[in-house]
Design a protein around this motif. Structure first.
Motif, PDB file in Angstrom:
ATOM      1  N   PHE A  28       0.803  -1.214   0.000  1.00  0.00           N
ATOM      2  CA  PHE A  28       0.000   0.000   0.000  1.00  0.00           C
ATOM      3  C   PHE A  28       0.841   1.271   0.000  1.00  0.00           C
ATOM      4  N   PHE A  29       2.046   1.242   0.558  1.00  0.00           N
ATOM      5  CA  PHE A  29       2.848   2.449   0.653  1.00  0.00           C
ATOM      6  C   PHE A  29       3.803   2.652  -0.510  1.00  0.00           C
ATOM      7  N   VAL A  30       4.344   1.618  -1.073  1.00  0.00           N
ATOM      8  CA  VAL A  30       5.363   1.765  -2.113  1.00  0.00           C
ATOM      9  C   VAL A  30       4.841   2.495  -3.347  1.00  0.00           C
ATOM     10  N   PRO A  31       3.649   2.195  -3.879  1.00  0.00           N
ATOM     11  CA  PRO A  31       3.199   2.939  -5.061  1.00  0.00           C
ATOM     12  C   PRO A  31       3.114   4.449  -4.823  1.00  0.00           C
ATOM     13  N   SER A  32       2.650   4.864  -3.656  1.00  0.00           N
ATOM     14  CA  SER A  32       2.574   6.301  -3.360  1.00  0.00           C
ATOM     15  C   SER A  32       3.958   6.914  -3.237  1.00  0.00           C
ATOM     16  N   LEU A  33       4.891   6.178  -2.659  1.00  0.00           N
ATOM     17  CA  LEU A  33       6.247   6.716  -2.517  1.00  0.00           C
ATOM     18  C   LEU A  33       6.953   6.813  -3.866  1.00  0.00           C
ATOM     19  N   ILE A  34       6.629   5.922  -4.787  1.00  0.00           N
ATOM     20  CA  ILE A  34       7.255   5.968  -6.108  1.00  0.00           C
ATOM     21  C   ILE A  34       6.769   7.184  -6.884  1.00  0.00           C
ATOM     22  N   THR A  35       5.499   7.518  -6.779  1.00  0.00           N
ATOM     23  CA  THR A  35       4.961   8.667  -7.516  1.00  0.00           C
ATOM     24  C   THR A  35       5.209  10.001  -6.823  1.00  0.00           C
TER      25      THR A  35
END
Length: 98
Positions: A28-35
């Motif tokens: 849940f956190f990695v996609p937001s951190l990538i963008t």
């Protein structure tokens, strides 16, 4: 103080959920951190001030409500005046190995 059986029962009850959260949290956190670097910016200085105010205010709100919750639970569990919190016990006596 709490009975050891109660602590074990609470741990055994909450451990499966904590393990599941720890396993799936990166999903849940990695996609937001990538963008995050693709964002348009923070905005003007007033927006940054609002953000910093919310972060600092949230920190202190969490700090104080956690402390008050601990004090309330300690009072419900029977006081909180044990020998380790007494003012006449030195720090070296508390930290000394048994």
């Amino acid at each position: 103080s709490m009975k050891e059986e109660w602590g074990d029962a609470i741990y055994n009850t909450l451990n499966p959920g904590a393990t599941l959260l720890a396993k799936w949290l990166p999903v849940f956190f990695v996609p937001s951190l990538i963008t995050l670097p693709l964002g348009k910016g923070f905005g003007n200085s007033l927006e940054i001030l609002k953000l910093v105010t919310v972060i600092i205010g949230g920190f202190f709100f969490t700090l104080f409500t956690t402390a008050w919750s601990v004090l309330g639970i300690r009072r419900l569990m029977g006081g909180g005046d044990d020998e380790n919190t007494s003012s006449n016990v030195s720090a070296t006596e508390i930290a000394a190995p048994v």
